[in-house]
Design an enzyme around this catalytic site. Structure first.
Site, PDB file in Angstrom:
ATOM      1  N   ILE A   1       8.917 -14.165   3.569  1.00  8.86           N
ATOM      2  CA  ILE A   1       8.701 -15.333   3.717  1.00  8.86           C
ATOM      3  C   ILE A   1       9.161 -16.007   5.028  1.00  8.86           C
ATOM      4  CG2 ILE A   1       9.257 -17.676   2.747  1.00  8.86           C
ATOM      5  CD1 ILE A   1       8.274 -16.801  -0.013  1.00  8.86           C
TER       6      ILE A   1
ATOM      7  N   VAL B   1       7.500 -15.276   8.142  1.00 10.61           N
ATOM      8  CA  VAL B   1       6.261 -15.924   8.314  1.00 10.61           C
ATOM      9  C   VAL B   1       6.591 -17.512   8.637  1.00 10.61           C
ATOM     10  CG1 VAL B   1       4.301 -17.020   7.076  1.00 10.61           C
ATOM     11  CG2 VAL B   1       4.839 -14.819   6.625  1.00 10.61           C
ATOM     12  N   TYR B   2       7.684 -17.846   8.362  1.00 11.81           N
ATOM     13  CA  TYR B   2       8.453 -19.179   8.858  1.00 11.81           C
ATOM     14  C   TYR B   2       8.628 -19.195  10.268  1.00 11.81           C
ATOM     15  CZ  TYR B   2      11.992 -22.797   9.336  1.00 11.81           C
ATOM     16  OH  TYR B   2      12.704 -23.612   9.675  1.00 11.81           O
ATOM     17  N   LEU B   3       9.290 -18.305  10.625  1.00 18.86           N
ATOM     18  CA  LEU B   3       9.665 -18.094  12.081  1.00 18.86           C
ATOM     19  C   LEU B   3       8.646 -17.852  13.089  1.00 18.86           C
ATOM     20  CD1 LEU B   3      13.106 -15.703  12.170  1.00 18.86           C
ATOM     21  CD2 LEU B   3      12.857 -18.265  12.309  1.00 18.86           C
TER      22      LEU B   3
ATOM     23  N   LYS C   1       6.922 -21.484  13.035  1.00 19.54           N
ATOM     24  CA  LYS C   1       7.446 -22.490  13.727  1.00 19.54           C
ATOM     25  C   LYS C   1       7.276 -22.179  15.195  1.00 19.54           C
ATOM     26  CE  LYS C   1      10.198 -25.389  12.347  1.00 19.54           C
ATOM     27  NZ  LYS C   1       9.716 -26.652  11.918  1.00 19.54           N
TER      28      LYS C   1
END
Length: 218
Positions: free
Chosen positions: A125, A128-130, A133
């Site tokens: 997760i 995927v977040y990095l 962004k």
């Protein structure tokens, strides 16, 4: 100034709203839930109920019209799954940027994350977040109609702010109180000479105003 903040009920956004309202700015915060409105009013901000995951560019642009600056401080949050990293951390940021262009709001500040990179590898997760962004940042950088600044804080803490920071293109990793992130955002919004910069932020030894003037070349 009139400043519109996406993610108006976030921990950094509420702090930012208090700072901006206290210095006399007119602040509006975009929120998903009407139940969050009182918290914004208490912070001195006008609540605007609008879901950035389902709104159109025209709907968001309507809320941005007449603003002097827009701040994207929304986030899916640590408890959210992979899908919302894409719909909030990436797609909502892209939508908000497109809406700012449509509304003629040039000054645009986006709260990103240290390590954000559209080429970041991995399927966890946080990976995927990095990546989300990073993709949002890359999109904003490509919009010539925006005077954008990207802020990438280090590890966020709820410690009391010190007002002392390190703000540079590359700082290395480190913690930063949310209080100090909000203080830097308030200064950046008011410093268009930082347009075109991607900045990392951790605790340091420079007063916030000095740190921002330094990167602005003043």
């Amino acid at each position: 100034m009139r400043i519109v903040i996406a993610g108006g009920h976030g921990q950094i956004a509420l702090r930012l709203e208090r700072l901006l309202a206290a210095r006399g700015d007119e602040v509006a915060g975009i929120i998903r839930k009407a139940g969050q409105a009182d918290d914004l009013r208490e912070a001195g901000a006008e609540p605007v109920v609008l879901d950035l995951e389902s709104a159109s560019v025209d709907e968001v642009a309507e809320r941005l019209r007449g603003a002097d600056a827009a701040v994207f401080a929304a986030g899916a949050g640590p408890g959210s799954g992979v899908a919302r990293k894409d719909t909030v951390d990436k797609a909502a940021a892209v939508l908000f940027a497109d809406a700012a262009v449509k509304a003629g709001v040039r000054r645009f500040v986006i709260v990103s994350s240290m390590g954000a990179d559209p080429r970041h590898q991995g399927d966890e997760i946080f990976d995927v977040y990095l990546r989300a962004k990073g993709e949002a940042d890359a999109y904003v950088r490509g919009l010539d109609a925006l005077d954008w600044t990207i802020l990438r804080p280090g590890q966020l803490t709820d410690d009391a702010g010190t007002g002392l920071v390190r703000l540079e293109a590359r700082t290395g990793r480190g913690p930063i109180p949310r209080d100090d992130v909000a203080a830097v955002l308030a200064e950046l919004v008011d410093t268009p000479a930082t347009a075109g910069l991607t900045l990392e932020l951790i605790s340091g030894s420079a007063p916030v105003s000095v740190a921002v003037k330094s990167v602005a070349g003043n």
